[in-house]
Write an enzyme that holds these catalytic residues in place. Structure first.
Site, mmCIF file in Angstrom:
data_model
loop_
_atom_site.group_PDB
_atom_site.id
_atom_site.type_symbol
_atom_site.label_atom_id
_atom_site.label_comp_id
_atom_site.label_asym_id
_atom_site.label_seq_id
_atom_site.Cartn_x
_atom_site.Cartn_y
_atom_site.Cartn_z
ATOM 1 N N SER A 214 63.063 -51.840 58.771
ATOM 2 C CA SER A 214 62.736 -51.135 60.009
ATOM 3 C C SER A 214 61.974 -52.094 60.914
ATOM 4 O O SER A 214 61.443 -53.111 60.452
ATOM 5 C CB SER A 214 61.860 -49.914 59.705
ATOM 6 O OG SER A 214 61.278 -49.377 60.880
ATOM 7 N N TYR A 227 54.866 -45.534 55.663
ATOM 8 C CA TYR A 227 56.198 -46.053 55.986
ATOM 9 C C TYR A 227 56.140 -47.553 56.241
ATOM 10 O O TYR A 227 56.964 -48.317 55.715
ATOM 11 C CB TYR A 227 56.728 -45.320 57.216
ATOM 12 C CG TYR A 227 58.161 -45.635 57.562
ATOM 13 C CD1 TYR A 227 59.208 -45.185 56.759
ATOM 14 C CD2 TYR A 227 58.479 -46.368 58.706
ATOM 15 C CE1 TYR A 227 60.532 -45.467 57.084
ATOM 16 C CE2 TYR A 227 59.796 -46.651 59.031
ATOM 17 C CZ TYR A 227 60.821 -46.200 58.223
ATOM 18 O OH TYR A 227 62.122 -46.483 58.550
#
Length: 361
Positions: A214, A227
């Site tokens: 990401s 995350y």
């Protein structure tokens, strides 16, 4: 509407012109004064800096140069997280290109919609397998099944795409240790578990490992620490694996998608509401008192606003993953994202923290 590469190129050129002007007028005098202070002759340092920056801009802004494609025939790809989102779309895309696809679905045995729709293609090259990346037994069973199928078809497992993942949010003091563990178990340990299981097959084929990280594997953000931690670790794992696999001819690439919340449905208002209630109800009383309900609700409102944000089309992500699998010389990293997120990532990874903190926080 202009394409993403075109917008990125325009922004880069505009930024280049601006910085070139600033460098051209301000930096020469500054550098020359510094050189005189050191008692050294004035040099063309400024010109060198400008030239290097121009080369950098051209490198990033220039459309991808063709680097040759591998033959698809006789090659299979394992993709995790094919129930929805990137994984589901990628499974159909690679199948259309001619690959044999092993689509790992978490909900296959429970009649998940994604698994059903992939099975309804009724193709010998679309193999839907039950796969929970957190379950060692399921991973080993899936790999045994892949070995059996490949042995019968004489195909090779050319690539694995570690796409399965989960997302969450919450400030550090509101987030439980169980949440940190769960997110890392799926995003990081799931990636490592599947990679280790299939690596002998990939190594023999001199194939590809593609890990979906990401943009938050390159930069942090408020309320995203679980995350970010997991995706930073995926980036580090991918780098280490790339160094080790170079001797075997295996290429390892990382995909760093930007904001695709709308396209993937990974965050909805219902998810925000449920998570918000859990965060507040489980937070220590001291934390609630110090932060206050107003502060908490403001952050939750921010998360709700993200539910309708981001790119609606996943084509850029699919194209980058496909390039990582099919190109003879794949890139180490791919960053499919909107221009403003790409610029933010460059600022936060290349400029001093004091500057990026001032700009974004």
């Amino acid at each position: 509407m202009a394409s993403l590469p075109a917008l990125r190129a325009v922004l880069l050129v505009a930024l280049s012109v601006f910085l070139t002007v600033v460098l051209g007028f301000g930096l020469p005098a500054l550098l020359n004064a510094f050189m005189r202070m050191l008692g050294l002759p004035e040099t063309s340092v400024t010109e060198c800096i400008v030239a290097l920056y121009a080369v950098f801009v051209l490198y990033v802004a220039t459309p991808r140069i063709p680097r040759g494609l591998v033959e698809v025939k006789g090659k299979a790809v394992l993709i995790t997280g094919c129930d929805t989102g990137f994984g589901y779309a990628l499974a159909k895309h690679l199948h259309k290109l001619g690959f044999t696809v092993f689509a790992g679905c978490l909900l296959k045995d429970k009649g998940g919609d994604g698994a059903k729709e992939l099975e309804e293609l009724h193709s010998d090259r679309m193999k839907v397998v039950q796969l929970d990346v957190c379950n060692e037994e399921q991973v080993n069973k899936a790999v045994d099944h892949i070995r059996e199928i490949l042995g019968e078809s004489k195909a090779v497992l050319w690539a694995v795409v570690n796409n399965a993942g989960v997302s969450t949010f919450g400030e550090v003091e509101f987030t439980s240790m169980d949440t940190y563990k769960h997110v890392s178990e799926v995003n990081l340990w799931g990636t490592i578990r599947v990679t280790k299981a299939v690596l002998p097959l990939i190594r023999r084929a001199k194939g590809r490992v593609v890990n979906v990280a990401s943009m938050y594997g390159r930069m942090g953000n408020i309320m995203r620490s679980p995350y970010c931690i997991s995706k930073y670790a995926v980036e580090a794992f991918s780098d280490c694996l790339r160094y080790e696999m170079k001797a075997w001819g295996v290429k390892v690439s990382v995909i760093e998608p930007g904001n695709f919340i709308v396209a993937t449905g990974i965050l909805t208002r219902d998810i925000v509401a449920t998570t918000a209630n859990k965060l507040w109800s489980e937070a220590p009383s001291e934390v609630k008192e110090d932060y206050g309900k107003t502060h908490f609700e403001q952050n939750m409102a921010l998360m709700r606003s993200y539910c309708s944000s981001g790119q609606k089309d996943t084509v850029s992500v699919l194209d980058d993953i496909t390039d990582a699998i099919m190109s003879k010389r794949p890139h180490t990293r791919y960053s499919p994202m909107e221009p403003h997120w790409w610029i933010r990532m460059q600022v936060m990874t290349h400029l001093p923290g004091a500057i990026s903190d001032l700009l974004y926080f």
